[in-house]
Design an enzyme around this catalytic site. Structure first.
Site, PDB file in Angstrom:
ATOM      1  N   SER A  37       0.672  -1.374  -0.028  1.00 35.71           N
ATOM      2  CA  SER A  37      -0.080  -0.148   0.133  1.00 35.71           C
ATOM      3  C   SER A  37       0.748   1.210   0.079  1.00 35.71           C
ATOM      4  O   SER A  37       0.428   2.467  -0.163  1.00 35.71           O
ATOM      5  CB  SER A  37      -1.060   0.200   1.246  1.00 35.71           C
ATOM      6  N   LYS A  91       0.861   4.868   6.635  1.00 40.49           N
ATOM      7  CA  LYS A  91       0.399   5.703   5.711  1.00 40.49           C
ATOM      8  C   LYS A  91       1.133   7.037   5.918  1.00 40.49           C
ATOM      9  O   LYS A  91       2.017   7.342   6.754  1.00 40.49           O
ATOM     10  CB  LYS A  91      -1.179   5.808   5.888  1.00 40.49           C
TER      11      LYS A  91
END
Length: 228
Positions: A37, A91
């Site tokens: 990701s 993230k």
């Protein structure tokens, strides 16, 4: 009696283990990267160093903030406990409290201004064994901080969302692999207390994914490298 003797004879080692555990839960930690990701910034098989004191001093093993120590910044790569289920994620912060954030055709719009994307390149990217798709990589300028993001036009993804205002005390996070990331587009904005720490370096890295099954090939060029 044997238990007491064993504890007494090994008290130095036990104290070391307790101190080590406290260090990892309150000061610094290292986390393996299990998914793509954050590609291309972070790769599966990277192990990143995380500064748990970058933002807050917390009661160990909890989200209870004892003392604020610093302010999260746009562009910081952070580990967090997902507010949608507690899963640990990694993230990038793209929206601060009060920011207006939107996305249109994979272009991030911050406070009404589309971000600039330069140095676009297309390359093949493996998204599953035997499945290679075109990946577009570009340099994103996030408030003066540049990093590389990846787009996967062949995949179904959420490339658009209407403008939202980030609530006070919360942050909007995205994965750098924009079309293959479970981030604030799906889990919502993230309260500050859910931020675990800032990831600042790749400690070690190994390529452990292969179409022929398990393999372990060190990526020495990534060892002790700063995360942009």
């Amino acid at each position: 009696m044997d238990i007491r003797r064993s504890l007494r004879d090994n008290r130095g080692f036990i104290l070391f283990l307790l101190s080590f555990a406290l260090f990892r839960t309150a000061v610094a930690d290292w986390n393996p990267i299990p998914s793509g990701s954050m590609r291309p910034t972070l790769l599966e098989g990277d192990v990143v160093l995380v500064n748990r004191l970058a933002y807050d001093l917390k009661l160990p093993l909890t989200d209870v903030v004892l003392l604020p120590l610093g302010e999260p910044q746009r562009g910081d790569v952070v580990t967090l406990s997902s507010p949608a289920g507690g899963t640990r994620l990694i993230k990038r912060i793209v929206g601060l409290p009060g920011d207006r954030v939107a996305m249109r055709d994979d272009v991030l719009i911050l406070n009404g201004q589309p971000l600039a994307y330069t140095e676009r390149q297309t390359r093949g990217e493996s998204v599953a064994p035997g499945w290679v798709v075109d990946a577009v990589r570009a340099t994103e300028n996030l408030g003066g901080r540049e990093h590389t993001v990846q787009l996967l036009p062949a995949l179904r993804a959420r490339r658009d969302f209407a403008e939202i205002t980030v609530p006070a005390g919360q942050y909007f996070l995205l994965g750098d692999n924009r079309d293959n990331s479970e981030d604030s587009r799906f889990i919502g904005t993230v309260p500050r207390g859910k931020l675990i720490g800032r990831a600042h370096h790749v400690l070690v890295s190994a390529d452990w994914l292969g179409e022929d099954g398990w393999r372990m090939a060190p990526r020495l060029e990534r060892w002790v490298s700063a995360i942009r």
